[in-house]
Design a protein around this motif. Structure first.
Motif, PDB file in Angstrom:
ATOM      1  N   THR A  98       2.916   2.368  -8.705  1.00 48.23           N
ATOM      2  CA  THR A  98       2.055   2.215  -9.883  1.00 48.23           C
ATOM      3  C   THR A  98       0.595   2.329  -9.456  1.00 48.23           C
ATOM      4  O   THR A  98       0.288   2.447  -8.271  1.00 48.23           O
ATOM      5  N   LYS A  99      -0.300   2.261 -10.430  1.00 44.34           N
ATOM      6  CA  LYS A  99      -1.707   2.163 -10.081  1.00 44.34           C
ATOM      7  C   LYS A  99      -1.940   0.823  -9.370  1.00 44.34           C
ATOM      8  O   LYS A  99      -1.288  -0.164  -9.678  1.00 44.34           O
ATOM      9  N   PRO A 100      -2.843   0.774  -8.398  1.00 43.25           N
ATOM     10  CA  PRO A 100      -3.083  -0.499  -7.692  1.00 43.25           C
ATOM     11  C   PRO A 100      -3.536  -1.597  -8.656  1.00 43.25           C
ATOM     12  O   PRO A 100      -4.321  -1.343  -9.566  1.00 43.25           O
ATOM     13  N   TYR A 101      -3.008  -2.799  -8.468  1.00 40.58           N
ATOM     14  CA  TYR A 101      -3.472  -3.926  -9.267  1.00 40.58           C
ATOM     15  C   TYR A 101      -4.338  -4.882  -8.439  1.00 40.58           C
ATOM     16  O   TYR A 101      -4.892  -5.849  -8.977  1.00 40.58           O
ATOM     17  N   HIS A 112     -15.652 -14.716  12.301  1.00 44.18           N
ATOM     18  CA  HIS A 112     -16.308 -14.154  11.128  1.00 44.18           C
ATOM     19  C   HIS A 112     -16.017 -12.661  11.067  1.00 44.18           C
ATOM     20  O   HIS A 112     -15.483 -12.061  12.004  1.00 44.18           O
ATOM     21  N   VAL A 113     -16.367 -12.047   9.932  1.00 44.31           N
ATOM     22  CA  VAL A 113     -16.156 -10.620   9.745  1.00 44.31           C
ATOM     23  C   VAL A 113     -17.228  -9.867  10.519  1.00 44.31           C
ATOM     24  O   VAL A 113     -18.420 -10.112  10.361  1.00 44.31           O
ATOM     25  N   VAL A 114     -16.795  -8.906  11.355  1.00 43.54           N
ATOM     26  CA  VAL A 114     -17.749  -8.193  12.204  1.00 43.54           C
ATOM     27  C   VAL A 114     -17.769  -6.694  11.927  1.00 43.54           C
ATOM     28  O   VAL A 114     -18.503  -5.953  12.578  1.00 43.54           O
ATOM     29  N   GLY A 115     -16.982  -6.209  10.973  1.00 44.47           N
ATOM     30  CA  GLY A 115     -16.990  -4.789  10.675  1.00 44.47           C
ATOM     31  C   GLY A 115     -16.048  -4.464   9.546  1.00 44.47           C
ATOM     32  O   GLY A 115     -15.217  -5.286   9.142  1.00 44.47           O
ATOM     33  N   GLN A 116     -16.195  -3.232   8.996  1.00 47.46           N
ATOM     34  CA  GLN A 116     -15.379  -2.830   7.863  1.00 47.46           C
ATOM     35  C   GLN A 116     -14.977  -1.374   8.007  1.00 47.46           C
ATOM     36  O   GLN A 116     -15.767  -0.521   8.424  1.00 47.46           O
ATOM     37  N   SER A 117     -13.730  -1.083   7.632  1.00 51.85           N
ATOM     38  CA  SER A 117     -13.234   0.284   7.649  1.00 51.85           C
ATOM     39  C   SER A 117     -13.539   0.957   6.317  1.00 51.85           C
ATOM     40  O   SER A 117     -13.754   0.286   5.298  1.00 51.85           O
ATOM     41  N   SER A 118     -13.536   2.265   6.295  1.00 55.74           N
ATOM     42  CA  SER A 118     -13.670   2.994   5.026  1.00 55.74           C
ATOM     43  C   SER A 118     -12.367   2.934   4.245  1.00 55.74           C
ATOM     44  O   SER A 118     -12.321   3.255   3.060  1.00 55.74           O
ATOM     45  N   HIS A 119     -11.285   2.522   4.903  1.00 56.54           N
ATOM     46  CA  HIS A 119      -9.983   2.386   4.238  1.00 56.54           C
ATOM     47  C   HIS A 119      -9.923   1.061   3.470  1.00 56.54           C
ATOM     48  O   HIS A 119     -10.559   0.080   3.835  1.00 56.54           O
ATOM     49  N   ARG A 120      -9.107   1.040   2.404  1.00 57.17           N
ATOM     50  CA  ARG A 120      -8.935  -0.179   1.604  1.00 57.17           C
ATOM     51  C   ARG A 120      -7.446  -0.466   1.424  1.00 57.17           C
ATOM     52  O   ARG A 120      -6.611   0.447   1.429  1.00 57.17           O
ATOM     53  N   PHE A 121      -7.149  -1.735   1.257  1.00 56.94           N
ATOM     54  CA  PHE A 121      -5.798  -2.144   0.880  1.00 56.94           C
ATOM     55  C   PHE A 121      -5.675  -1.972  -0.641  1.00 56.94           C
ATOM     56  O   PHE A 121      -6.083  -2.839  -1.408  1.00 56.94           O
ATOM     57  N   LEU A 171      -3.335  -2.241  -3.294  1.00 53.33           N
ATOM     58  CA  LEU A 171      -2.016  -2.865  -3.414  1.00 53.33           C
ATOM     59  C   LEU A 171      -1.403  -2.576  -4.777  1.00 53.33           C
ATOM     60  O   LEU A 171      -2.017  -2.824  -5.822  1.00 53.33           O
ATOM     61  N   ALA A 172      -0.174  -2.070  -4.765  1.00 52.63           N
ATOM     62  CA  ALA A 172       0.492  -1.659  -5.993  1.00 52.63           C
ATOM     63  C   ALA A 172       1.953  -2.090  -5.961  1.00 52.63           C
ATOM     64  O   ALA A 172       2.441  -2.636  -4.965  1.00 52.63           O
ATOM     65  N   ILE A 173       2.644  -1.851  -7.073  1.00 50.43           N
ATOM     66  CA  ILE A 173       4.087  -2.075  -7.140  1.00 50.43           C
ATOM     67  C   ILE A 173       4.777  -0.750  -6.818  1.00 50.43           C
ATOM     68  O   ILE A 173       4.425   0.291  -7.371  1.00 50.43           O
ATOM     69  N   GLY A 174       5.727  -0.814  -5.890  1.00 47.39           N
ATOM     70  CA  GLY A 174       6.481   0.382  -5.533  1.00 47.39           C
ATOM     71  C   GLY A 174       7.921   0.268  -5.988  1.00 47.39           C
ATOM     72  O   GLY A 174       8.531  -0.799  -5.866  1.00 47.39           O
ATOM     73  N   VAL A 175       8.465   1.366  -6.539  1.00 44.85           N
ATOM     74  CA  VAL A 175       9.850   1.372  -7.018  1.00 44.85           C
ATOM     75  C   VAL A 175      10.562   2.583  -6.424  1.00 44.85           C
ATOM     76  O   VAL A 175       9.983   3.675  -6.315  1.00 44.85           O
ATOM     77  N   SER A 176      11.804   2.386  -6.074  1.00 43.94           N
ATOM     78  CA  SER A 176      12.603   3.474  -5.498  1.00 43.94           C
ATOM     79  C   SER A 176      12.571   4.699  -6.402  1.00 43.94           C
ATOM     80  O   SER A 176      12.677   4.590  -7.632  1.00 43.94           O
ATOM     81  N   LYS A 177      12.438   5.867  -5.788  1.00 47.71           N
ATOM     82  CA  LYS A 177      12.429   7.108  -6.562  1.00 47.71           C
ATOM     83  C   LYS A 177      13.759   7.341  -7.270  1.00 47.71           C
ATOM     84  O   LYS A 177      13.837   8.160  -8.201  1.00 47.71           O
ATOM     85  N   VAL A 181       0.848  -1.184   0.000  1.00 46.00           N
ATOM     86  CA  VAL A 181       0.000   0.000   0.000  1.00 46.00           C
ATOM     87  C   VAL A 181       0.887   1.238   0.000  1.00 46.00           C
ATOM     88  O   VAL A 181       1.912   1.291   0.699  1.00 46.00           O
ATOM     89  N   ALA A 182       0.515   2.225  -0.795  1.00 44.22           N
ATOM     90  CA  ALA A 182       1.302   3.460  -0.888  1.00 44.22           C
ATOM     91  C   ALA A 182       0.979   4.371   0.287  1.00 44.22           C
ATOM     92  O   ALA A 182       0.220   5.343   0.164  1.00 44.22           O
ATOM     93  N   THR A 183       1.531   4.084   1.453  1.00 46.73           N
ATOM     94  CA  THR A 183       1.287   4.904   2.641  1.00 46.73           C
ATOM     95  C   THR A 183       2.055   6.223   2.502  1.00 46.73           C
ATOM     96  O   THR A 183       3.032   6.323   1.735  1.00 46.73           O
ATOM     97  N   PRO A 184       1.635   7.248   3.239  1.00 47.86           N
ATOM     98  CA  PRO A 184       2.362   8.527   3.175  1.00 47.86           C
ATOM     99  C   PRO A 184       3.847   8.379   3.460  1.00 47.86           C
ATOM    100  O   PRO A 184       4.682   9.017   2.811  1.00 47.86           O
TER     101      PRO A 184
END
Length: 894
Positions: free
Chosen positions: A428-431, A520-529, A531-537, A416-419
């Motif tokens: 990249t764009k999430p795949y 079982h699943v008991v709740g959901q966040s508004s946040h999502r995983f 997932l993308a490819i990250g490359v060194s700047k 995940v592209a965290t701050p």
């Protein structure tokens, strides 16, 4: 393909020519970089699959006329020698381009990373030579056939095997035509452009058995390259294709000129007269009617793949997964710069910063192999780019993060592209995209939001995005930091944490993989995983390469990877279980049934967004059992059927089916659902624009607290492409009628159905009279047109739902139908004979002077039906009687 020995003189001549080749522009070049300078030509090597002859004239002509040179290419034609396998040469990099047989399609189906550039021949010139004339496949009974296991010959033998009494014996080819001349074998695999001429020169009698006359057609001389080479040099491959097509255009109209050029520049083992004969015949295969030279049709490739499946070269699963559009080279799909190609050449191995314990996304299995969704993506990227991606096998995720920050690893494989990560990585764009959810024990009720967890213990994996998010945005939550998803769920089970926060896909996989019950699943966040490819700047070139590579992965490949690792069935069961268990929690609190139902609806509405996200993947709908209308539909289902949401609300579910289910079938399904059991099957639907689609449908009943079933979840997997592939595999390419393989499947079903329903069955076998004379006198192409016209008469005559018409091979057809009486069936068949005769197609061999048919038929009562083999034999014998007694008639079985 010219198969005979080479004299000593020929060897000396070849040696001299090869020495001159070494010093000429057409000879082998010393190994050089595939990345040319702006002023130097691109080096390409082509591996042919036989001795130098007119079969490869398009390549020679492009060299002779300078078409390759004008395109900035320096092309070398590599000699063939016994033992050379073109596919191995191309994949190993010893050759950039190869010329192979149609069996390359089977290699591709089995996973060979190759691209099809063009087809030199629109039809394969592969035939069988015979000592006796073969008019019917039954005449191959017990014969010995020597061949190279080419797909055309295998297909012909497979088709004949179902009609002969004694097995056909296959012998590996010796490559020596003398074995055929000496009658060591009955039939011999050969090229129509070569061996027949040699036999005529020796005044040897022979007959040609052409697989095309029996409905087996495919491309010949497929021109391929590796997927990695195509990705690195798309412009060069496109230029090569264009120049080669121009070469063939020149060769076709300058045959004598090209024959002389080939003899002067290459070690040829044939005479000039033989080459001129080959040139004349080859032209028919290269340029067919108005079809452009080199053109490839995906449908024809798929039909060839169906033949490969029939003879056992590929499995049903491999056939179902084929995407011929992906097989065909398309230069527009590649866009790598020279700088990017140079980077790939200099970095054959690229290290990943991956997680070793995050199933199903990426993990190291017990054998030390890198596996998971991300692993499959990078395996595809490796094939496309021609490099190896090396995974870390011993570093924890925390250690991986540390090494990335230190600059020792440059690529996040799935993150995940965290701050914080964006400070030193470009993404990249999430795949992949999954919601962040909460997993708790069965006694934990639905948690509306993360704020409700203030002061509670929540398990998270150390260093994961969920860990960072909760630490940053929810400081009031007490975090229980663990090392893996499994450990996090175990912390919930043993009471160390109230819930676990993480990726929905990883939670589902862990519950299923490790048998973790009571969660079982008991709740959901508004946040999502996301997932993308990250490359060194610090590495913008690598980022550009991976961004383009990721974009080139097709939706089909993405869906196949997703389906492999994310079991949709698990998601469906999760939803149902969650709804029921939430209802149980509310039931403890609410006493009255009415209030319970209201609260259930309230809670269900609160979860609606979550449910919709889960079911978008499965074209989900919620169906009302009383009205059979939709209570809820997903956006993906709306797109599938093409109706607006308002229109769908007024449509009964069954009205979307292309054919109505009988009341008996409907009752059986309803009975199964009302008993609480799921139902699964394949259904064909009709979209608003009239187009059809196929889905694998799963109906899962939803029970309320009283055990009543008033709604059903319907989830779907789109199998339209697979069904279309199946349709192609059961359809005769030339006539559009059903083919023999479908007959073999259907005849037994229809016999069993007739017995079960205690009704009669009407069958007939038809044969066009003296059809071979039409092929011999007017050519195969006109013969094909005649077959199409007869097929049209079949379609107009047998068009009821209970009618099935098959082309069995060559000019032989079979009909399965229903009639009230034998007399009615016979009269209808006699009228059919008149309809064929009314076409007025000239056939001088017929006593009528026009095309006619002979028919053997049987009207069988249910109690008289035996096996399909016995039924086939009966009508075959009656057809023989019809032909022996004057033709153009119907002979009924007793």
């Amino acid at each position: 393909m010219d198969i005979h020995g080479i004299s000593v003189c020929a060897y000396l001549r070849r040696l001299i020519l090869l020495m001159s080749f070494f010093f000429s522009v057409n000879g082998y070049a010393a190994p050089q970089s595939k990345i040319p300078s702006p002023d130097s030509p691109t080096l390409l090597s082509v591996q042919v699959n036989w001795n130098h002859q007119f079969q490869f004239a398009g390549f020679y002509a492009a060299l002779k006329q300078g078409y390759y040179q004008d395109a900035g290419l320096r092309v070398t034609i590599k000699d063939w020698r016994p033992g050379v396998r073109v596919l191995d040469e191309v994949l190993s990099g010893r050759a950039d381009i190869g010329v192979g047989y149609s069996s390359m399609i089977a290699d591709y189906a089995k996973g060979a990373p190759i691209k099809l550039i063009m087809s030199s021949f629109q039809f394969s010139p592969m035939v069988l030579l015979s000592h006796k004339q073969i008019n019917d496949l039954t005449e191959l009974d017990g014969k010995t056939v020597m061949h190279y296991r080419n797909l055309q010959i295998l297909g012909l033998i497979d088709k004949a095997s179902s009609v002969v009494k004694h097995p056909i014996i296959s012998v590996d080819s010796s490559g020596n035509l003398q074995d055929f001349i000496d009658h060591k074998v009955d039939l011999y695999g050969a090229y129509a452009t070569n061996e027949p001429f040699r036999l005529k020169q020796q005044n040897k009698n022979f007959f040609v058995v052409d697989p095309k006359s029996f409905g087996i057609q495919s491309y010949g001389d497929l021109v391929i390259t590796s997927e990695s080479f195509a990705a690195k040099h798309p412009d060069s491959i496109q230029k090569f294709k264009t120049a080669t097509v121009k070469g063939w255009e020149y060769a076709i109209y300058h045959q004598a000129d090209m024959v002389d050029y080939i003899m002067q520049h290459y070690p040829v083992v044939k005479s000039r007269e033989a080459l001129l004969n080959e040139a004349m015949i080859t032209t028919r295969y290269v340029k067919s009617g108005l079809v452009p030279i080199g053109q490839i049709e995906p449908a024809k490739l798929l039909a060839t793949a169906a033949e490969a499946k029939e003879v056992g070269l590929i499995s049903q699963k491999e056939f179902n997964q084929l995407n011929m559009e992906q097989f065909i080279f398309n230069a527009s799909k590649y866009a790598y710069t020279a700088e990017e190609l140079a980077y790939l050449a200099e970095h054959p191995v690229i290290k990943l910063a991956n997680d070793i314990d995050w199933e199903p996304f990426e993990f190291i299995d017990k054998k030390g192999q890198y596996r998971g969704i991300a692993a499959d993506y990078f395996a595809l990227l490796g094939q496309k780019l021609g490099v190896t991606f090396e995974a870390q096998k011993n570093l924890s995720w925390v250690d991986v993060l540390s090494q990335v920050k230190a600059g020792k690893l440059e690529i996040f494989s799935c993150a995940v592209a965290t701050p914080d990560r964006r400070k030193y990585m470009r993404f990249t764009k999430p795949y992949l995209s999954f919601p962040m959810v909460l997993a708790g024990r069965n006694d934990v009720s639905f948690i509306e939001n993360y704020e409700a967890l203030e002061g509670e213990k929540v398990a998270v994996v150390n260093g994961y995005w969920s860990h960072e998010t909760l630490k940053q945005y929810y400081p009031g939550i007490e975090l229980v930091v663990v090392d893996s998803v499994k450990e996090g769920l175990e912390a919930v089970m043993d009471g160390r944490a109230k819930v676990y926060s993480g990726n929905l896909g990883a939670i589902n996989f862990a519950i299923n993989q490790y048998g973790l019950t009571g969660i079982h699943v008991v709740g959901q966040s508004s946040h999502r995983f996301e997932l993308a490819i990250g490359v060194s700047k610090n590495n913008p070139i690598l980022f550009s390469i991976l961004r383009k590579g990721l974009a080139s992965i097709t939706d089909e490949d993405r869906q196949a990877i997703f389906n492999k690792w994310i079991q949709l069935e698990v998601v469906n069961k999760l939803d149902r279980k969650q709804l029921i268990e939430m209802g149980s929690v509310i039931f403890v609190i609410i006493i009255t049934l009415l209030f319970f139902l209201l609260m259930f609806r309230y809670q269900k509405n609160r979860q609606q967004a979550y449910i919709e996200k889960i079911h978008e993947l499965t074209y989900a709908t919620l169906i009302n059992m009383e009205t059979l209308k939709f209570d809820w539909v997903s956006d993906s289902f709306i797109r599938l059927v093409g109706y607006s949401r308002e229109e769908v609300e007024d449509i009964r579910y069954l009205d979307l089916a292309t054919s109505r289910l009988s009341q008996e079938e409907q009752n059986a399904i309803l009975k199964q659902l009302n008993s609480g059991q799921s139902w699964k099957g394949e259904m064909e639907g009709r979209a608003k624009d009239g187009s059809s689609y196929w889905v694998e449908l799963t109906l899962t009943p939803v029970q309320d607290v009283m055990g009543h079933i008033k709604q059903v979840w319907a989830t779907r997997v789109d199998i339209t492409d697979r069904k279309r592939n199946e349709q192609l595999s059961i359809t005769d390419e030339l006539t559009g009628l059903y083919n023999r393989r479908y007959f073999n499947l259907l005849i037994k079903q229809e016999i069993n159905r007739a017995k079960r329903e205690k009704r009669s069955l009407s069958v007939a076998m038809m044969d066009i009279d003296f059809f071979k004379k039409i092929n011999d006198t007017r050519g195969h192409q006109e013969g094909d047109e005649v077959l199409k016209q007869v097929a049209d008469v079949f379609r107009s005559s047998f068009h009821r739902a209970t009618d099935f018409v098959f082309r069995m091979g060559g000019e032989e057809f079979f009909v399965i139908s229903l009639f009230k009486s034998e007399a009615e069936f016979q009269t209808y068949l006699e009228q059919f004979c008149l309809r064929v005769q009314a076409l007025g197609i000239e056939n001088k061999a017929s006593s009528e002077g026009v095309l006619t048919v002979s028919i053997g038929a049987a009207y069988c009562e249910a109690e008289a039906l035996e096996s399909s083999e016995a039924l086939y034999k009966t009508v075959d014998q009656r057809l023989y009687q019809a032909k022996q007694s004057g033709r153009n008639k119907v002979v009924m079985a007793d």
